[in-house]
Scaffold this motif. Structure first.
Motif: not given
Length: 346
Positions: A185-187, A337-346
């Motif tokens: 239900g992401y706005d 220089d940074i390599d990382y994971w993020v959580l996003v809506p799909r």
């Protein structure tokens, strides 16, 4: 006998020892407000209780990097008080959200040592862990730091060289998803951008456009806020050039905040695969940032996807998307220089 502590030097470490760090810290809403005052961070999940509840959380958690800085600061008196520089990070996992009123403490295990060829310093690798008042782990990370020797003639600690083997990257299944997180239900309107997981392609580069000048006063507030006592950050006599080195975490938070323009829906930093402070940052430097999409993945959480990103922070005025120089070394204007994971809506 002096009761004052001068911190550990390279020859004081032993592989396998566990160091329990002093001074637990209870985080308050004031910490959130100070973080917002230091960085132009606008991610909705860490800004609004209502937005967070609509995403399945009990309330708005602290910014993940605020938690990282706070736990990192706990480790400084024992790990990097006498550091020349903090060199890098790996296997950083954000294991649980942290909310106002929770108390964090930290401990570190020494996992590697290597004396430098000059005999005046060495590299120390540690694995640090942050826990809340219930003893639950909220953060785990490895870092390596160059530490001065007290006496250049002193022998290196045994074993003289032990470099740990660290994972090049976290797998998507290694990421800890906050319990209850639900982006179905992401706005997007309230979040500030329409982009979902599928809107990003591997190899895509994003210029985040915005810039921020590093101020001495803001850096000093940040260093004190995290109780980071490393001398190179606050003592102008600690370096031969008389300049205070900007805390690398300050640069990380600036880069993360700047990335909002193009990555507004990257609501949670779930893990950091690796990070390098490529060149020193000093007050007066103006930073810009760009990101490259390295990978995409789905997660078991409803409506939640994961993006693997490389974000590079560089001095403004550098060529577009600076990274490596002509001979393969770091571009002189690249600071992070940074390599990382993020959580996003799909």
């Amino acid at each position: 006998m002096s009761k004052a502590q001068r911190g550990r030097f390279f020859e004081d470490y032993r592989v396998g020892e566990t160091i329990r760090h002093a001074v637990p810290r209870t985080l308050r809403e004031g910490d959130r407000a100070l973080y917002a005052g230091l960085y132009p961070s606008r991610f909705a999940l860490a800004s609004s209780d209502e937005f967070a509840r609509d995403c399945g959380l009990a309330a708005s958690p602290f910014e993940d990097l605020l938690v990282f800085h706070m736990v990192f600061g706990k480790t400084v008196p024992d790990i990097s008080l006498n550091a020349v520089a903090n060199l890098g990070y790996a296997e950083v996992r954000f294991l649980a959200p942290v909310f106002p009123g929770e108390t964090l403490s930290a401990e570190s295990e020494v996992i590697g040592l290597r004396e430098n060829s000059n005999g005046r310093s060495g590299i120390v690798w540690v694995r640090s862990r942050g826990v809340n008042q219930r003893g639950e782990a909220v953060l785990s990370f490895c870092r390596w730091v160059m530490v001065r020797k007290r006496d250049a003639a002193a022998p290196a600690p045994a074993p003289e060289s032990m470099v740990p083997s660290l994972a090049p990257a976290l797998a998507p299944e290694d990421l800890a998803i906050p319990p209850g997180l639900d982006f179905t239900g992401y706005d997007f309107g309230l979040a500030g951008a329409p982009h979902r997981l599928g809107d990003y392609t591997v190899g895509e580069r994003i210029d985040h456009v915005d810039r921020m000048t590093v101020e001495e006063s803001e850096h000093m507030i940040a260093t004190r806020l995290w109780q980071n006592t490393a001398r190179v950050h606050f003592d102008a006599t600690a370096r031969e050039d008389g300049r205070r080195l900007i805390y690398g975490g300050h640069v990380i938070s600036i880069a993360r905040a700047l990335s909002f323009n193009g990555l507004a829906n990257a609501q949670i930093v779930a893990g950091i695969n690796g990070g390098t402070h490529a060149n020193p940052c000093f007050a007066g430097d103006t930073l810009g940032a760009w990101s490259e999409v390295l990978d995409r993945a789905e997660t078991p959480a409803p409506g939640v996807g994961a993006l693997r990103l490389r974000t590079v922070a560089a001095r403004a005025g550098a060529e577009p998307f600076p990274h490596r120089g002509a001979e393969g070394g770091w571009h002189p204007d690249v600071l992070l220089d940074i390599d990382y994971w993020v959580l996003v809506p799909r």
